[in-house]
Design an enzyme around this catalytic site. Structure first.
Site, PDB file in Angstrom:
ATOM      1  N   GLU A   1       0.818  -1.211   0.000  1.00 27.07           N
ATOM      2  CA  GLU A   1       0.000   0.000   0.000  1.00 27.07           C
ATOM      3  C   GLU A   1       0.853   1.262   0.000  1.00 27.07           C
ATOM      4  OE1 GLU A   1      -4.072  -1.522   2.211  1.00 27.07           O
ATOM      5  OE2 GLU A   1      -2.477  -0.729   3.493  1.00 27.07           O
TER       6      GLU A   1
ATOM      7  N   CYS B   1      -1.321   6.470  10.328  1.00 28.75           N
ATOM      8  CA  CYS B   1      -0.069   5.893  10.820  1.00 28.75           C
ATOM      9  C   CYS B   1      -0.340   4.636  11.641  1.00 28.75           C
ATOM     10  CB  CYS B   1       0.654   6.932  11.671  1.00 28.75           C
ATOM     11  SG  CYS B   1       2.223   6.368  12.342  1.00 28.75           S
TER      12      CYS B   1
END
Length: 402
Positions: free
Chosen positions: A124, A375
């Site tokens: 990704e 994150c």
């Protein structure tokens, strides 16, 4: 509150645990992919295909401009190359892009792409737009070997390293999506790159270095090293080399200031401890007040968020005389995560204590949470969806394109 008992994780292995062969391997159709090759390797690929050296040098220069400055993937559009030569190139070479299996857009404008390699591996990348910049979060590996307990990628096994082509291909694909060809230094949306996607960049050092050199080349993508940040969990033996051979900004995934807690949440700490890590930061080439080292610190409720933790972090930064700033990251939840995010008041208090000591400690605003792009949330969707479903989505996308 009862906390889950710490799980002993394996200590990560030696550097570059899944080496990638560096020779040029033809694709299934027999053609060689030119993306990711250095200038010299590009010229050598042409010579190997029986182009005489003087011609190879000229064509390599032209190809470099078209690939990295203009974003071309079709030799037919390279109009300063003779038509018969374009046909010759098309028979032997290709300029690839990663296959896009799925693209998502968050309510806050963050974009995430699920990509698939030629050998069927999924990874990704994420683009985060802001008013004054646009940051691309780039992956360096399929999976990860570090097993950081707060990180979704850490629940995956390491499959393999990404190649230079697969790393720089993420940047090229983002430029495609943003319509930013030809490459130009002013007015572009993609202004910054962070090596903070899936994987530990310093466990794939050679490929990350080679890819970033392509990104920084002034005749191509031309992104300044001051706009690129490499993040490591603390692969101490490779940090000085990263500074010398790549020279980009350094971010360190610190997340705890005691051996007990960091051993639990970042198992690499059992191999390279906090003191050794901070000394490596002090020795990092090029670090100064204008190019500070960033310490990333995820805020975990009742785990690493006490006042004492903030004050000890300040003490350590001062002890090693580090030109540093601290990014406080509210924990981004994912299914099955063993931690919770610290309360907002606790995060604010932690930040305030560090700021009062004269060290910048902003709280990062979570971006892309709703599409699992924030994150610590990245994980190959191949592990979240069935391969049949992903193949169906890819087929539908292809059909829509005609």
């Amino acid at each position: 509150m009862n906390h889950p008992q710490p799980i002993t994780m394996p200590i990560p292995g030696h550097i570059d645990p899944v080496p990638v062969p560096r020779d040029l391997k033809p694709r299934v159709d027999g053609r060689i992919d030119l993306l990711g090759l250095s200038r010299d390797d590009l010229r050598m690929a042409l010579e190997t295909a029986q182009l005489e050296p003087r011609q190879a040098k000229l064509r390599a220069k032209q190809l470099w401009h078209w690939i990295y400055n203009r974003g071309a993937t079709d030799f037919a559009v390279m109009t300063d190359i003779a038509k018969d030569m374009r046909g010759w190139l098309d028979q032997r070479f290709v300029v690839s892009r990663p296959e896009v299996v799925e693209a998502q857009v968050s309510t806050d404008g963050t974009r995430k792409w699920l990509l698939r390699s030629d050998d069927g591996q999924d990874y990704e990348m994420v683009f985060i737009p802001d008013a004054d910049r646009g940051t691309l979060c780039v992956s360096s590996q399929v999976g990860c070997t570090l097993n950081c307990r707060f990180c979704h990628t850490g629940t995956m096994k390491l499959v393999r390293n990404l190649t230079p082509a697969e790393i720089v291909g993420q940047v090229m694909l983002a430029r495609d999506a943003l319509g930013e060809w030809p490459s130009q230094p002013e007015g572009r949306m993609l202004t910054n790159i962070v090596m903070m996607g899936m994987g530990e960049p310093l466990y794939n050092f050679d490929n990350v270095r080679d890819a970033l050199k392509l990104v920084m080349d002034g005749d191509g993508l031309a992104l300044s090293k001051r706009r690129i940040t490499l993040s490591t969990a603390g692969v101490v033996p490779m940090m000085a080399r990263a500074g010398e051979e790549i020279g980009v900004n350094l971010a360190v995934s610190l997340h705890a200031i005691t051996k007990e807690v960091r051993d639990e949440i970042v198992p690499l700490n059992r191999k390279y401890g906090i003191e050794d890590l901070l000394q490596a930061c002090a020795d990092y080439p090029g670090a100064n007040n204008a190019r500070r080292i960033t310490f990333e610190y995820v805020m975990l409720k009742d785990k690493n968020d006490r006042d004492e933790d903030a004050l000890e972090l300040v003490r350590l930064i001062r002890k090693y005389r580090l030109p540093a700033k601290v990014n406080l990251i509210p924990f981004n939840p994912w299914p099955g995560a063993p931690y919770e995010c610290s309360d907002p008041d606790r995060v604010a208090r932690f930040s305030d204590l560090i700021f009062k000591a004269g060290i910048s400690a902003p709280v990062r605003t979570p971006r892309g949470r709703d599409i699992m792009a924030a994150c610590g949330q990245l994980k190959s969707a191949a592990e979240k969806k069935s391969r049949a479903e992903l193949d169906r989505m890819a087929a539908e996308k292809q059909a829509a394109l005609g």
